[in-house]
Enzyme design. Sequence first.
Site, PDB file in Angstrom:
ATOM      1  N   ASP A   1      -6.485   7.991  -0.238  1.00 27.54           N
ATOM      2  CA  ASP A   1      -5.984   7.024   0.734  1.00 27.54           C
ATOM      3  C   ASP A   1      -4.789   7.629   1.442  1.00 27.54           C
ATOM      4  OD1 ASP A   1      -7.857   5.185  -0.160  1.00 27.54           O
ATOM      5  OD2 ASP A   1      -6.461   4.191  -1.509  1.00 27.54           O
TER       6      ASP A   1
ATOM      7  N   GLU B   1       0.799  -1.222   0.000  1.00 25.57           N
ATOM      8  CA  GLU B   1       0.000   0.000   0.000  1.00 25.57           C
ATOM      9  C   GLU B   1       0.835   1.277   0.000  1.00 25.57           C
ATOM     10  OE1 GLU B   1      -3.130   0.188  -0.496  1.00 25.57           O
ATOM     11  OE2 GLU B   1      -3.664  -1.912  -0.266  1.00 25.57           O
TER      12      GLU B   1
END
Length: 137
Positions: free
Chosen positions: A68, A50
Amino acid sequence: MKIWVLLLLVAAVSAKRFTKCELARTLKAAGMDDFFSVSLAHWVCMAFAESNYDTRATHFIAEDGSTDYGIFQINNRRWCSDGKFPGKKDCPFTCNRKSKLFSLQNSIDCAKIIVQKLGSHHETINAPVFSRQRWII
């Protein structure tokens, strides 16, 4: 031993890019190993996939205008607030690049909330498609 705890606390508060082992030690100290049946290796793998272990990482998603944030790339539409999407969020933390409030500890706390709400077998938790053998600590 006291010095390790102090170093882990300092690392948990600072925005930075971790090494794999550094992050693993920090996550283990935060109780993430086997939290809701999610292994420490999986958390480390997810953080790499990520954010490349970077607590300052952000990713804008053009399809819905959301962003995000952090080491686990926690989304501002549902989980944390950056003022862009109104309403109560599941994680009580501010998430934006300018805020020191979205620290590693807040990311860990929010990840725990997400796993509790979605379950450990949800696609969000199992998204990284890496060989787990590579990530065993």
